[in-house]
Design a protein around this motif. Structure first.
Motif, PDB file in Angstrom:
ATOM      1  N   CYS A 129     -12.346  -1.770  -4.245  1.00  0.00           N
ATOM      2  CA  CYS A 129     -11.824  -0.508  -4.774  1.00  0.00           C
ATOM      3  C   CYS A 129     -10.331  -0.601  -5.071  1.00  0.00           C
ATOM      4  CB  CYS A 129     -12.107   0.614  -3.776  1.00  0.00           C
ATOM      5  SG  CYS A 129     -11.683   2.259  -4.370  1.00  0.00           S
ATOM      6  N   CYS A 130      -9.596  -1.312  -4.209  1.00  0.00           N
ATOM      7  CA  CYS A 130      -8.138  -1.382  -4.350  1.00  0.00           C
ATOM      8  C   CYS A 130      -7.667  -2.586  -5.152  1.00  0.00           C
ATOM      9  CB  CYS A 130      -7.484  -1.408  -2.968  1.00  0.00           C
ATOM     10  SG  CYS A 130      -7.709   0.118  -2.022  1.00  0.00           S
ATOM     11  N   TRP A 131      -8.623  -3.407  -5.635  1.00  0.00           N
ATOM     12  CA  TRP A 131      -8.216  -4.586  -6.390  1.00  0.00           C
ATOM     13  C   TRP A 131      -7.439  -4.212  -7.657  1.00  0.00           C
ATOM     14  CZ3 TRP A 131     -12.839  -8.563  -6.418  1.00  0.00           C
ATOM     15  CH2 TRP A 131     -12.707  -9.386  -5.296  1.00  0.00           C
ATOM     16  N   GLY A 132      -7.981  -3.233  -8.377  1.00  0.00           N
ATOM     17  CA  GLY A 132      -7.395  -2.904  -9.683  1.00  0.00           C
ATOM     18  C   GLY A 132      -6.280  -1.872  -9.621  1.00  0.00           C
ATOM     19  N   SER A 133      -5.898  -1.462  -8.411  1.00  0.00           N
ATOM     20  CA  SER A 133      -4.879  -0.421  -8.284  1.00  0.00           C
ATOM     21  C   SER A 133      -3.471  -1.011  -8.406  1.00  0.00           C
ATOM     22  CB  SER A 133      -5.028   0.302  -6.937  1.00  0.00           C
ATOM     23  OG  SER A 133      -4.000   1.248  -6.766  1.00  0.00           O
ATOM     24  N   ASN A 134      -2.607  -0.296  -9.129  1.00  0.00           N
ATOM     25  CA  ASN A 134      -1.214  -0.705  -9.282  1.00  0.00           C
ATOM     26  C   ASN A 134      -0.293   0.024  -8.305  1.00  0.00           C
ATOM     27  OD1 ASN A 134      -1.823  -2.439 -11.449  1.00  0.00           O
ATOM     28  ND2 ASN A 134      -1.796  -0.698 -12.885  1.00  0.00           N
ATOM     29  N   GLN A 135      -0.861   0.815  -7.417  1.00  0.00           N
ATOM     30  CA  GLN A 135      -0.048   1.656  -6.542  1.00  0.00           C
ATOM     31  C   GLN A 135      -0.095   1.194  -5.091  1.00  0.00           C
ATOM     32  OE1 GLN A 135      -0.959   5.824  -7.160  1.00  0.00           O
ATOM     33  NE2 GLN A 135      -1.596   5.429  -9.260  1.00  0.00           N
ATOM     34  N   THR A 136      -0.567  -0.015  -4.860  1.00  0.00           N
ATOM     35  CA  THR A 136      -0.585  -0.549  -3.492  1.00  0.00           C
ATOM     36  C   THR A 136       0.735  -1.248  -3.194  1.00  0.00           C
ATOM     37  OG1 THR A 136      -1.627  -2.569  -4.297  1.00  0.00           O
ATOM     38  CG2 THR A 136      -3.069  -0.849  -3.452  1.00  0.00           C
ATOM     39  N   THR A 137       1.138  -1.223  -1.938  1.00  0.00           N
ATOM     40  CA  THR A 137       2.326  -1.941  -1.496  1.00  0.00           C
ATOM     41  C   THR A 137       1.904  -3.155  -0.679  1.00  0.00           C
ATOM     42  OG1 THR A 137       2.487  -0.634   0.542  1.00  0.00           O
ATOM     43  CG2 THR A 137       3.648   0.205  -1.410  1.00  0.00           C
ATOM     44  N   PHE A 138       2.833  -4.087  -0.514  1.00  0.00           N
ATOM     45  CA  PHE A 138       2.482  -5.310   0.212  1.00  0.00           C
ATOM     46  C   PHE A 138       2.225  -5.019   1.680  1.00  0.00           C
ATOM     47  CE2 PHE A 138       3.562  -9.129   2.627  1.00  0.00           C
ATOM     48  CZ  PHE A 138       2.716 -10.038   2.014  1.00  0.00           C
ATOM     49  N   GLN A 139       3.020  -4.100   2.253  1.00  0.00           N
ATOM     50  CA  GLN A 139       2.845  -3.785   3.665  1.00  0.00           C
ATOM     51  C   GLN A 139       1.541  -3.017   3.909  1.00  0.00           C
ATOM     52  OE1 GLN A 139       5.672  -3.378   1.977  1.00  0.00           O
ATOM     53  NE2 GLN A 139       6.920  -4.988   2.975  1.00  0.00           N
ATOM     54  N   GLU A 140       1.129  -2.216   2.944  1.00  0.00           N
ATOM     55  CA  GLU A 140      -0.102  -1.428   3.094  1.00  0.00           C
ATOM     56  C   GLU A 140      -1.054  -1.769   1.951  1.00  0.00           C
ATOM     57  OE1 GLU A 140       1.230   2.603   3.176  1.00  0.00           O
ATOM     58  OE2 GLU A 140       1.705   2.537   5.315  1.00  0.00           O
ATOM     59  N   ARG A 141      -1.426  -3.037   1.897  1.00  0.00           N
ATOM     60  CA  ARG A 141      -2.241  -3.530   0.778  1.00  0.00           C
ATOM     61  C   ARG A 141      -3.668  -2.984   0.811  1.00  0.00           C
ATOM     62  NH1 ARG A 141      -1.781  -9.685   2.736  1.00  0.00           N
ATOM     63  NH2 ARG A 141       0.226  -8.853   3.343  1.00  0.00           N
ATOM     64  N   ASP A 142      -4.091  -2.465   1.977  1.00  0.00           N
ATOM     65  CA  ASP A 142      -5.444  -1.925   2.065  1.00  0.00           C
ATOM     66  C   ASP A 142      -5.495  -0.439   1.753  1.00  0.00           C
ATOM     67  OD1 ASP A 142      -3.977  -1.293   4.293  1.00  0.00           O
ATOM     68  OD2 ASP A 142      -5.707  -1.290   5.648  1.00  0.00           O
ATOM     69  N   LYS A 143      -4.384   0.140   1.341  1.00  0.00           N
ATOM     70  CA  LYS A 143      -4.357   1.561   1.013  1.00  0.00           C
ATOM     71  C   LYS A 143      -4.077   1.742  -0.468  1.00  0.00           C
ATOM     72  CE  LYS A 143      -2.894   3.212   5.572  1.00  0.00           C
ATOM     73  NZ  LYS A 143      -1.894   4.003   6.324  1.00  0.00           N
ATOM     74  N   CYS A 144      -4.892   2.569  -1.098  1.00  0.00           N
ATOM     75  CA  CYS A 144      -4.701   2.882  -2.512  1.00  0.00           C
ATOM     76  C   CYS A 144      -5.267   4.270  -2.776  1.00  0.00           C
ATOM     77  CB  CYS A 144      -5.375   1.835  -3.399  1.00  0.00           C
ATOM     78  SG  CYS A 144      -7.168   1.724  -3.200  1.00  0.00           S
ATOM     79  N   PRO A 145      -4.792   4.956  -3.810  1.00  0.00           N
ATOM     80  CA  PRO A 145      -5.269   6.327  -4.078  1.00  0.00           C
ATOM     81  C   PRO A 145      -6.766   6.399  -4.347  1.00  0.00           C
ATOM     82  CG  PRO A 145      -3.264   5.860  -5.325  1.00  0.00           C
ATOM     83  CD  PRO A 145      -3.712   4.564  -4.737  1.00  0.00           C
ATOM     84  N   GLN A 146      -7.338   5.312  -4.876  1.00  0.00           N
ATOM     85  CA  GLN A 146      -8.758   5.356  -5.219  1.00  0.00           C
ATOM     86  C   GLN A 146      -9.646   5.380  -3.962  1.00  0.00           C
ATOM     87  OE1 GLN A 146      -6.589   3.273  -6.549  1.00  0.00           O
ATOM     88  NE2 GLN A 146      -6.556   3.698  -8.742  1.00  0.00           N
TER      89      GLN A 146
END
Length: 805
Positions: free
Chosen positions: A163-180
């Motif tokens: 789900c978070c692979w294609g997200s551009n809003q992830t940070t390196f510290q919280e790579r498992d978190k994304c709006p999707q």
């Protein structure tokens, strides 16, 4: 009187008989004439099949001449052992017939080629189907596991990582978190922070776990009771020649595939690797029905199942070579060289299929890929050996505790409520595992985390090392607060895993043991690895460290200790050796670390064997009472065949059949009054000279077939096991010839044969029974069950624990 005249009458007799059989009508006059002509042409042969004035006995001669196969003869009943010698003999006869016919016509030659190629085609189909199913199971289990924590808004079928692979809003510290990706608290309450959000996520985690486990146990209970458990103990028993109808059937395959996904996703302390061996063997058994050679021969089918066991491990770990060795070392009872080649081919196809599906999303076949940059040192063999000792102790302790719990389940009211047991264990597991991040994640994720070699980019708590601001290298890393927090959590996770795995393995859901055992060992290994790392860092002037680890050098790799510990614990539980070493280096890609793995695994096996000779699968075979004659167990007692054979001195006489003189009614009475699987055939009750052995099932089917298809057979009809029956009265009922179902070469030993030799014969030839004689006279019989009971009695175990015939 001319020979040609006899030949002409003989041909006309055959034509008349065949035409009469096709018409299905018997005329008294023609029958009488036919019998008279037959008497002239065949001498007393016609009388030997019983002649009556109305020709009722003619069909007996017909059946003998036409040599028609009787449906059901040569097959086996449920919970019986196959006759390996008979099955191999049947296959040799079939192969000899095909080879001889291949020289007669092009069609027969093509049939011979297709018969030779059918084994390889079957391996290809097994590899393709097993690889496809394993890929679907991996993807589905990953998705359902993530579904306990949240949902992907861009597509509910995506797991958290995808789900978070294609997200551009992830940070390196919280790579498992994304709006999707949103947690259940965000979906239901609109917030991901605070006590309320934690409670919502906690409750949804528990509800999903209970739902998944409830569906799994209900499906197993309703549609396929054989789909529960690991399956490897039963597979070993089946490969030894035992028959369990339905255990490898289509319903078992369907339900095990579905419920395996549900059970793994529920968060129970179990793995999918053992059940994948069962799934692969189900695929093989079903595909065997497409080929006559394997459908009609139980021994040939078991060669295919041995290859399928290798396929199961290949797709479970991405380890095709280790899978072949696992089948050879741990599972198979009969493993010829031809099966070795085909197992390798099938495992290769399955691994290629799984790689094409790419279920892990990392373009790698291996489950836990590692890249360790630091070589190991000879001094480290000491902690590696300590991990081996722990693995052996844990393996022996786990086997005893699990067998005791499973025996309690079988003998108390606990076993009457399997659904409630699964729900209670799932509820307790979910309740205790959610607060700890290392128990909340799946077993595969935990092992992958523990195997990981920390780099500068890792954000895991286990990699929270203190380093100087200008340092861009890994050496000289004192542990930070995150590492110590992680160590406490891992210590709690260790005790949790050790306790929960004992009660989980053996419940009425699909449950494997590889991943939980490896998780226990990986936790211990990581704890020891971090301790060694900090010791080398803070005390580099100590004598044991100074020789190979200078100040500021990166000497210890904690992930390597986790890998060695995982192998040691799995070896202690299963007693695998060579295959486990190969599986581990295929699993991790750590080819350089074979020697530490070998040292730990051998130490683990020695320690575990000192505390108990049985591995977990052998212990469950004995617990369930399966008639499995362990090839690794040595027989060291000085008993003789006469001490084990039946009947004993206080028992009734041995039930036998005579080769002539017994009627159909008498034999049916013997069958009704006994439950034996077969009967010795002797010359007479007085002489007791052995003629052969006949199986109960073949006898029942043949007598029933004679009553249906042979006119005039009644209870008074005589039964002959002779090649040529003696003349019978013209007016008497027809006789029944059963020479065709008689085994004329049963295995025999004398009454003074040492039981050590008899046990070896049973093991190496896969016998069902062996007859005991003295100077050619029959004294008794030894069955596989008798040997197992005797061995149990010699080991001070309950001989009545052998449940099956």
């Amino acid at each position: 009187s001319h020979p040609m005249g006899f030949e002409k009458v003989r041909r006309q007799t055959e034509e008349l008989r065949l035409s009469r059989r096709e018409l299905g009508t018997v005329w008294d006059t023609s029958s009488a004439c036919l019998w008279f002509v037959e008497f002239l042409c065949y001498g007393t042969t016609g009388f030997s099949n019983g002649m009556t004035g109305n020709g009722a006995g003619s069909n007996g001669k017909l059946m003998d001449l036409l040599d028609e196969p009787v449906p059901g003869v040569g097959t086996y009943e449920d919970f019986n052992t196959i006759d390996w010698v008979r099955e191999k003999s049947k296959d040799r006869d079939r192969h000899r017939e095909i080879t001889s016919k291949s020289e007669q016509s092009t069609w027969a030659l093509l049939h011979s080629i297709s018969d030779a190629f059918s084994g390889w085609l079957l391996m290809l189909l097994i590899g393709l189907l097993s690889g496809a199913l394993a890929g679907c199971i991996d993807i589905s289990a990953h998705w359902l596991t993530d579904l306990k924590e949240g949902v992907c808004l861009s597509g509910f079928w995506f797991n958290h990582e995808h789900c978070c692979w294609g997200s551009n809003q992830t940070t390196f510290q919280e790579r498992d978190k994304c709006p999707q990706w949103q947690s259940w608290a965000e979906l239901l309450g609109g917030s991901s922070e605070g006590a309320a959000a934690y409670i919502v996520n906690y409750l949804m985690f528990m509800l999903c776990a209970l739902l998944f486990s409830f569906l799994a146990v209900i499906l197993v209970r309703a549609f396929a009771p054989y789909a529960c458990g690991s399956g490897i103990p039963e597979i070993k028993t089946i490969l030894s020649g035992f028959i369990i109808r339905g255990y490898l059937g289509k319903w078992t395959l369907i339900i095990k595939t579905i419920t395996l996904v549900l059970a793994v996703s529920s968060g129970l302390s179990l793995g999918k690797e053992g059940p994948l061996v069962h799934v692969a063997c189900c695929c093989a058994n079903i595909l065997c029905h497409l080929f006559t050679k394997y459908r009609q021969n139980e021994a040939k089918r078991r060669e295919v199942l041995s290859a399928a066991a290798a396929v199961g491990v290949s797709v479970a770990f991405g380890a095709p070579i280790g899978g072949v060795l696992f089948s050879l070392e741990e599972v198979s009872y009969y493993f010829p060289l031809k099966t070795l080649w085909r197992s390798f081919f099938a495992a290769l196809v399955a691994a290629f299929t799984l790689r094409s599906i790419n279920p892990f999303g990392n373009s790698r076949l291996v489950l836990f890929y590692v890249e360790f940059h630091t070589p190991w040192h000879m001094v480290e063999l000491v902690p590696f050996t300590l991990l081996g000792i722990f693995g052996g102790l844990w393996g022996a302790l786990f086997i005893r505790a699990n067998i005791a719990w499973c025996r309690r389940r079988k003998t108390t009211r606990l076993g009457h409520y399997p659904v409630l047991e699964v729900l209670v264990v799932t509820g307790i597991t979910a309740l205790l595992s959610f607060p700890n991040s290392y128990t909340r994640m799946s077993g595969s994720e935990l092992i992958s985390e523990l195997f990981n070699d920390c780099s500068l980019l890792d954000s895991s708590q286990l990699c929270d090392y203190n380093s100087s601001e200008n340092s861009n290298t890994l050496p000289d890393r004192p542990a930070g607060p995150g590492v110590y927090t992680a160590l406490w959590q891992l210590a709690l996770a260790l005790f949790f895993k050790m306790l929960v795995t004992v009660v989980t393995f053996g419940m009425k859901v699909p449950s494997g043991l590889f991943i939980p055992s490896m998780a226990v060992g990986a936790i211990v290994g990581r704890l020891l690895g971090v301790a060694m790392e900090q010791m080398a860092l803070n005390h580099h002037d100590w004598l044991i460290v100074k020789g190979w680890c200078s100040s500021g050098a990166d000497c210890i790799t904690p992930g390597l200790y986790a890998m060695v510990g995982a192998a040691a614990c799995l070896g202690g539980v299963t007693r695998m050796t060579i295959s486990l070493v190969v599986i581990m280096f295929e699993l991790t890609g750590g080819l350089e670390y074979i020697v530490p793995l070998m040292a730990a695994i051998m130490t683990s096996k020695w320690v575990a064997d000192a505390l108990g000779r049985e591995g977990i699968y052998e212990a469950h075979i004995r617990l369930n009472g399966y008639p499995f004659l362990e090839t690794k167990e040595e027989y060291g007692h000085k008993t003789l065949a006469q001490d084990v054979m039946r009947p004993r001195q206080s028992d009734p006489l041995l039930v036998v059949l005579t080769q002539e003189g017994m009627s159909v009614g008498e034999i049916e009475g013997v069958i009704a009054d006994t439950d034996y699987s077969g009967f010795p055939v002797v010359v007479s009750q007085e002489s007791q000279r052995l003629v052969g052995f006949v199986l109960r099932r073949d006898l029942v089917i043949s007598l029933d077939n004679a009553r249906k298809r042979q006119d005039g057979v009644v209870s008074a009809s005589l039964v002959f096991f002779l090649e040529h029956a003696p003349p019978q009265p013209f007016s008497g009922p027809p006789v029944v010839k059963l020479r065709g179902i008689l085994d004329l070469s049963p295995f025999t030993v004398t009454d003074h044969t040492p039981m050590a030799i008899a046990v070896d014969i049973f093991r190496k030839l896969g016998l069902r029974q062996c007859l005991v004689t003295h100077n050619g006279r029959l004294l008794g019989i030894i069955t596989k069950k008798d040997i197992l009971k005797h061995m149990a009695q010699m080991s001070n175990r309950d001989p009545d624990s052998i449940l099956f015939n």
